[in-house]
Design a protein around this motif. Structure first.
Motif, PDB file in Angstrom:
ATOM      1  N   ASN A  58      23.236  81.276 -43.629  1.00 38.51           N
ATOM      2  CA  ASN A  58      22.996  80.935 -42.223  1.00 38.51           C
ATOM      3  C   ASN A  58      21.679  81.505 -41.709  1.00 38.51           C
ATOM      4  N   LEU A  59      21.303  82.695 -42.201  1.00 33.34           N
ATOM      5  CA  LEU A  59      20.008  83.260 -41.817  1.00 33.34           C
ATOM      6  C   LEU A  59      18.860  82.378 -42.313  1.00 33.34           C
ATOM      7  N   LYS A  60      19.010  81.855 -43.525  1.00 38.23           N
ATOM      8  CA  LYS A  60      17.985  80.961 -44.075  1.00 38.23           C
ATOM      9  C   LYS A  60      17.940  79.641 -43.297  1.00 38.23           C
ATOM     10  N   LYS A  61      19.112  79.126 -42.945  1.00 40.45           N
ATOM     11  CA  LYS A  61      19.160  77.881 -42.159  1.00 40.45           C
ATOM     12  C   LYS A  61      18.531  78.079 -40.784  1.00 40.45           C
ATOM     13  N   ALA A  62      18.823  79.228 -40.168  1.00 41.21           N
ATOM     14  CA  ALA A  62      18.237  79.527 -38.852  1.00 41.21           C
ATOM     15  C   ALA A  62      16.717  79.567 -38.941  1.00 41.21           C
ATOM     16  N   ALA A  63      16.204  80.210 -39.997  1.00 41.87           N
ATOM     17  CA  ALA A  63      14.757  80.287 -40.190  1.00 41.87           C
ATOM     18  C   ALA A  63      14.154  78.903 -40.400  1.00 41.87           C
ATOM     19  N   GLU A  64      14.841  78.065 -41.179  1.00 40.46           N
ATOM     20  CA  GLU A  64      14.329  76.708 -41.448  1.00 40.46           C
ATOM     21  C   GLU A  64      14.271  75.883 -40.162  1.00 40.46           C
ATOM     22  N   ILE A  65      15.314  75.990 -39.340  1.00 44.00           N
ATOM     23  CA  ILE A  65      15.350  75.227 -38.082  1.00 44.00           C
ATOM     24  C   ILE A  65      14.271  75.703 -37.120  1.00 44.00           C
ATOM     25  N   VAL A  66      14.095  77.013 -37.019  1.00 46.16           N
ATOM     26  CA  VAL A  66      13.048  77.563 -36.145  1.00 46.16           C
ATOM     27  C   VAL A  66      11.675  77.120 -36.626  1.00 46.16           C
ATOM     28  N   TRP A  67      11.465  77.174 -37.953  1.00 45.13           N
ATOM     29  CA  TRP A  67      10.158  76.788 -38.485  1.00 45.13           C
ATOM     30  C   TRP A  67       9.896  75.295 -38.296  1.00 45.13           C
ATOM     31  N   LEU A  68      10.893  74.485 -38.512  1.00 41.96           N
ATOM     32  CA  LEU A  68      10.731  73.037 -38.322  1.00 41.96           C
ATOM     33  C   LEU A  68      10.328  72.730 -36.889  1.00 41.96           C
ATOM     34  N   GLY A  69      10.967  73.401 -35.937  1.00 40.89           N
ATOM     35  CA  GLY A  69      10.652  73.176 -34.527  1.00 40.89           C
ATOM     36  C   GLY A  69       9.240  73.589 -34.175  1.00 40.89           C
ATOM     37  N   ILE A  70       8.795  74.756 -34.629  1.00 46.22           N
ATOM     38  CA  ILE A  70       7.462  75.244 -34.263  1.00 46.22           C
ATOM     39  C   ILE A  70       6.369  74.492 -35.013  1.00 46.22           C
ATOM     40  N   ASP A  71       6.636  74.110 -36.268  1.00 44.00           N
ATOM     41  CA  ASP A  71       5.626  73.446 -37.086  1.00 44.00           C
ATOM     42  C   ASP A  71       5.385  72.002 -36.651  1.00 44.00           C
ATOM     43  N   LEU A  72       6.458  71.309 -36.297  1.00 45.21           N
ATOM     44  CA  LEU A  72       6.330  69.885 -35.959  1.00 45.21           C
ATOM     45  C   LEU A  72       6.228  69.614 -34.462  1.00 45.21           C
ATOM     46  N   HIS A  73       6.960  70.387 -33.652  1.00 46.79           N
ATOM     47  CA  HIS A  73       7.058  70.058 -32.225  1.00 46.79           C
ATOM     48  C   HIS A  73       6.598  71.178 -31.295  1.00 46.79           C
ATOM     49  N   HIS A  74       6.148  72.299 -31.849  1.00 46.88           N
ATOM     50  CA  HIS A  74       5.735  73.463 -31.042  1.00 46.88           C
ATOM     51  C   HIS A  74       6.852  73.891 -30.088  1.00 46.88           C
ATOM     52  N   LYS A  75       8.071  73.904 -30.652  1.00 45.35           N
ATOM     53  CA  LYS A  75       9.238  74.297 -29.855  1.00 45.35           C
ATOM     54  C   LYS A  75      10.030  75.368 -30.595  1.00 45.35           C
ATOM     55  N   TRP A  76      10.670  76.236 -29.819  1.00 46.21           N
ATOM     56  CA  TRP A  76      11.619  77.200 -30.371  1.00 46.21           C
ATOM     57  C   TRP A  76      12.983  76.915 -29.754  1.00 46.21           C
ATOM     58  N   LEU A  77      13.904  76.404 -30.560  1.00 46.54           N
ATOM     59  CA  LEU A  77      15.245  76.017 -30.090  1.00 46.54           C
ATOM     60  C   LEU A  77      15.161  75.171 -28.812  1.00 46.54           C
ATOM     61  N   ASP A  78      14.378  74.125 -28.856  1.00 53.74           N
ATOM     62  CA  ASP A  78      14.193  73.162 -27.753  1.00 53.74           C
ATOM     63  C   ASP A  78      13.437  73.735 -26.558  1.00 53.74           C
ATOM     64  N   ILE A  79      12.840  74.904 -26.682  1.00 51.61           N
ATOM     65  CA  ILE A  79      12.006  75.476 -25.610  1.00 51.61           C
ATOM     66  C   ILE A  79      10.544  75.246 -25.969  1.00 51.61           C
ATOM     67  N   ASP A  80       9.821  74.579 -25.084  1.00 53.51           N
ATOM     68  CA  ASP A  80       8.427  74.215 -25.347  1.00 53.51           C
ATOM     69  C   ASP A  80       7.539  75.458 -25.287  1.00 53.51           C
ATOM     70  N   ILE A  81       6.953  75.796 -26.415  1.00 56.47           N
ATOM     71  CA  ILE A  81       6.094  76.978 -26.509  1.00 56.47           C
ATOM     72  C   ILE A  81       4.772  76.764 -25.773  1.00 56.47           C
ATOM     73  N   HIS A  82       4.270  75.524 -25.822  1.00 61.57           N
ATOM     74  CA  HIS A  82       3.006  75.218 -25.136  1.00 61.57           C
ATOM     75  C   HIS A  82       3.114  75.481 -23.639  1.00 61.57           C
ATOM     76  N   LYS A  83       4.242  75.094 -23.049  1.00 64.72           N
ATOM     77  CA  LYS A  83       4.429  75.300 -21.603  1.00 64.72           C
ATOM     78  C   LYS A  83       4.426  76.793 -21.264  1.00 64.72           C
ATOM     79  N   ILE A  84       5.067  77.577 -22.100  1.00 62.72           N
ATOM     80  CA  ILE A  84       5.106  79.030 -21.863  1.00 62.72           C
ATOM     81  C   ILE A  84       3.705  79.613 -21.918  1.00 62.72           C
ATOM     82  N   SER A  85       2.925  79.238 -22.932  1.00 63.79           N
ATOM     83  CA  SER A  85       1.567  79.799 -23.086  1.00 63.79           C
ATOM     84  C   SER A  85       0.633  79.339 -21.969  1.00 63.79           C
ATOM     85  N   HIS A  86       0.857  78.128 -21.427  1.00 63.18           N
ATOM     86  CA  HIS A  86      -0.014  77.612 -20.358  1.00 63.18           C
ATOM     87  C   HIS A  86       0.343  78.190 -18.989  1.00 63.18           C
ATOM     88  N   HIS A  87       1.639  78.463 -18.782  1.00 61.27           N
ATOM     89  CA  HIS A  87       2.074  78.922 -17.462  1.00 61.27           C
ATOM     90  C   HIS A  87       2.060  80.441 -17.298  1.00 61.27           C
TER      91      HIS A  87
END
Length: 731
Positions: A549-578
């Motif tokens: 499960n730790l490996k799956k969690a890491a894979e899901i987090v990485w997929l989100g940040i690598d492809l969509h710049h998101k962490w668990l559906d939270i937009d990282i770009h919005k956080i860095s801009h605001h």
């Protein structure tokens, strides 16, 4: 009102029955084309990897291929469709020849099957071949096949012989596997001892691995079940038979078109109509392509055996090695577990079994001797070509004598690996003593090839990251990402894995405000390259499945940040801009993680109570990791860096480099294990992958060795928690 399907006069309306036949012909042509492409893929694979015994990777005997074959040879088993024309009759013949070609091509694949799988596939193939033979005999009797009678009979005989060779060659697989497995275990112990001796001598990791890999490759390659089958006498004979069947088809085609007056064909057209041309062309091409691999096996066996006859005579050619009949002898010795009370009945069953196996032993002996006779006859028939080639080579050497001298004088450097005695690591069967030198020569440089191929794809950005971090700061960053002063969200805490902290730190680094996008892209690419090897190491180390499960969690987090710049559906770009400062970003990520953790923990409360923390739901693990790392960064870096995103980014990058570098210290162990621990069927592929990984990560291993490592046992170095504990105690 008439019955549906009947004509006006009440009889069955069969006028439209033959209308779909051309499309059925296309179906047959398509199946033949798939067989052609699969055989061509195996041919290309053999040439590309310089395996001139041509292992079966794409076209093996299995349920799928047998279904395709059944469709491809439909013309031969079609009893009642009239085939009056030249192309129709040739297509009947080509269909039977294609069956012979496929059988000869698939023979090495028997080596890679389990015993039950071999039995089932051979039974299915036998039913298919016997059906084809019976149907063709019926067609010759009824007149459906009325020309090429001699060719058809010849092909049927060859097909029956090939079936016998395949069936009885399959009986050799269990005994050869067990024998070579026993020899492999002995050689494996020897190779392990020599590798440990090299380690004590102080050889660098790359050289140790390279030297060990050459030995393991030699063992893996020479005991490969498909290679064992491919170099056998029966496989050589199947190549000769395949070549002969293709020659018969070529003779029939040439004589029918060149001497048209000698053949009289009936008028009319078959129900397959225009599709018959497609079938004939595709099947003829399939026969040509499919004959190449068996023919080269046959040709290579002749080339090697020819000079040996002059030295040692023909004694070996007429010697039956024990492994050919060992399995049948063992079956004869084993009692049958039958629940029959009557003693006479039990005695009758056992005596019947023994007589049947005696017959099988005689038949097996006959097939082996026949195969060796075919090989011997082939040597005499083709020997003249080799003699001419030898004369041409000797003449060429005399003419180019001066060039040879200059080349020898300039190329006097000897490869250090040539000092190795690799003959100890060649695994061969009884009667294959002469092949040892040839197998060493053919496989000696294979390891170097795979290592060099890997070097072309080395992770340059990851190497640059590690050079800039662990060379200056070592691995102390492993202890800095999770501060013990951070209050826990729960009384129980999951262990840390290697991958999850790396991807979580990367998320934080990419969310920092006012950062240069080029630096972020560079970090993302470096982490992406590093995760390939972290996955490999974690998969290898997690034998009990505690970190799934730790490996799956890491894979899901990485997929989100690598492809969509998101962490668990939270937009990282919005956080860095605001947000204006790193502190605000860290606080928001911490708060978001805390909310997600609470919500998911509440939803999955029953699971969290039953399971150990490392097996909690994926989002709970990801949120817990983000909370702890964000809070740790706030505690340590708030006063130190203030509003400087660049300085915090550099610090996070250094910690990522330390964690990745610490994880990659386990690469040597993983590569060594990958070389030696695998099933006999997968051993060759496993060593090849290990060589490729060594080529890619050789610079990393050298880099890690230059750095001061913590005083941990090899087992402790596998755990990130042990690394953290060591540096915490040191501080």
């Amino acid at each position: 009102m008439g019955v549906v399907g009947c004509s006006n006069d009440g009889y069955l309306n069969d006028a439209k029955f033959s209308e779909p036949m051309p499309w059925i012909g296309i179906y047959i042509a398509t199946a033949s084309l798939v067989c052609l492409l699969a055989m061509a893929a195996d041919l290309v694979h053999g040439f590309r990897h310089r395996k001139f015994w041509f292992p079966c990777k794409f076209f093996t005997l299995n349920s799928t291929s047998l279904t395709l074959i059944a469709v491809a040879i439909k013309l031969s088993v079609d009893l009642n469709t009239s085939m009056p024309g030249r192309e129709d009759q040739l297509a009947k013949l080509s269909s039977a020849v294609l069956m012979c070609t496929i059988m000869a091509n698939c023979m090495p694949s028997l080596g890679s099957m389990e015993n039950q799988e071999i039995f089932m596939n051979i039974m299915a193939l036998g039913i298919l071949v016997i059906t084809l033979i019976i149907n063709v005999c019926m067609e010759m009797g009824t007149g459906v096949i009325y020309v090429y009678m001699k060719e058809q009979v010849s092909i049927l005989i060859l097909m029956l012989v090939l079936l016998g060779i395949l069936s009885f060659s399959a009986l050799v697989v269990p005994s050869t596997k067990s024998y070579l497995e026993m020899k492999y275990s002995l050689r494996h112990e020897l190779a392990s001892k020599e590798c440990k001796a090299n380690e004590k001598e102080g050889k660098i990791a790359v050289e140790r691995l390279k030297e060990g890999m050459i030995k393991y490759w030699m063992m893996a390659q020479t005991c490969s079940p498909q290679f064992v089958m491919g170099r056998s006498a029966t496989c050589t004979a199947s190549g000769a038979i395949c070549l002969l069947s293709a020659g018969i088809l070529a003779e029939a085609i040439l004589t029918s078109y060149l001497t048209k007056k000698s053949f009289k064909f009936c008028n009319g057209q078959s129900d397959y109509k225009w599709s018959i041309s497609f079938i004939l062309v595709i099947q003829c091409v399939a026969v040509v392509v499919g004959t190449i691999a068996p023919a080269i096996r046959w040709f290579a066996a002749i080339k090697f055996r020819r000079p040996k006859l002059g030295k040692e005579g023909y004694k070996k050619e007429f010697t039956l090695e024990n492994y050919w009949i060992q399995y049948l002898v063992e079956m004869k010795q084993c009692p049958l577990n039958i629940k029959v009370k009557n003693r006479r009945c039990r005695k009758l069953v056992h005596s019947t079994k023994n007589k049947f196996l005696d017959g099988c032993i005689i038949l097996q002996t006959t097939i082996v001797f026949t195969s060796k006779v075919i090989r011997l006859i082939s040597i005499f028939l083709v020997g003249g070509i080799f003699s001419f080639c030898d004369c041409f080579k000797s003449l060429k050497n005399k003419l180019c004598f001066k060039d040879t001298i200059s080349m020898n004088s300039s190329g006097s450097e000897v490869d250090t690996d040539s000092k190795m005695d690799l003959s100890r690591f060649v695994l061969y069967l009884e009667g294959e003593d002469d092949l040892v030198h040839l197998m060493i020569a053919n496989n000696y440089h294979a390891t170097h090839h795979w290592i060099q191929k890997g070097q072309k794809k080395k992770p340059k950005i990851l190497i640059h990251l590690l050079e800039g971090t662990i060379m200056s700061r070592g691995f102390k960053g492993v202890a800095e990402f999770d501060n013990l002063q951070v209050p826990c969200l729960d009384s129980q805490q999951p262990q840390n894995s290697w991958m999850l902290p790396v991807v979580t730190l990367t998320v934080i680094a990419t969310s920092l405000p006012n950062m240069n996008r080029r630096l972020i892209k560079h970090l993302l690419r470096a982490v992406n390259e590093g995760l390939k090897y972290i996955r490999l190491i974690e998969d290898h180390l997690d034998t009990k499945g505690d970190f799934i499960n730790l490996k799956k969690a890491a894979e899901i987090v990485w997929l989100g940040i690598d492809l969509h710049h998101k962490w668990l559906d939270i937009d990282i770009h919005k956080i860095s801009h605001h947000k204006e400062s790193p502190k605000e970003v860290l606080e928001q990520l911490s708060n978001c993680a805390k909310k997600i953790y609470s919500a998911e923990k509440k939803t999955n409360q029953h699971l969290c109570l039953k399971l150990s923390p490392s097996k909690w739901p994926i989002k709970v693990l990801a949120a817990n990791c983000m909370y702890r790392i964000s809070e740790s960064m706030l505690l340590k870096y708030e006063k130190k860096y203030g509003h400087s995103s660049e300085q915090l980014f550099t610090e996070i990058e250094a910690i990522i480099g330390a964690i990745v570098g610490a994880c990659l210290t386990n690469l040597e162990k993983v590569i060594s294990t990958k070389c030696s621990n695998s099933a006999i069927e997968k051993r060759e592929k496993s060593v090849r992958k290990a060589a490729n990984i060594l080529g890619k990560t050789g610079n990393i291993l050298k880099l890690v060795e230059k750095t001061t490592l913590p005083a941990l046992d090899p087992h402790q170095m596998e755990s990130i928690e042990e690394w953290r504990l060591f540096y915490k105690l040191e501080i």
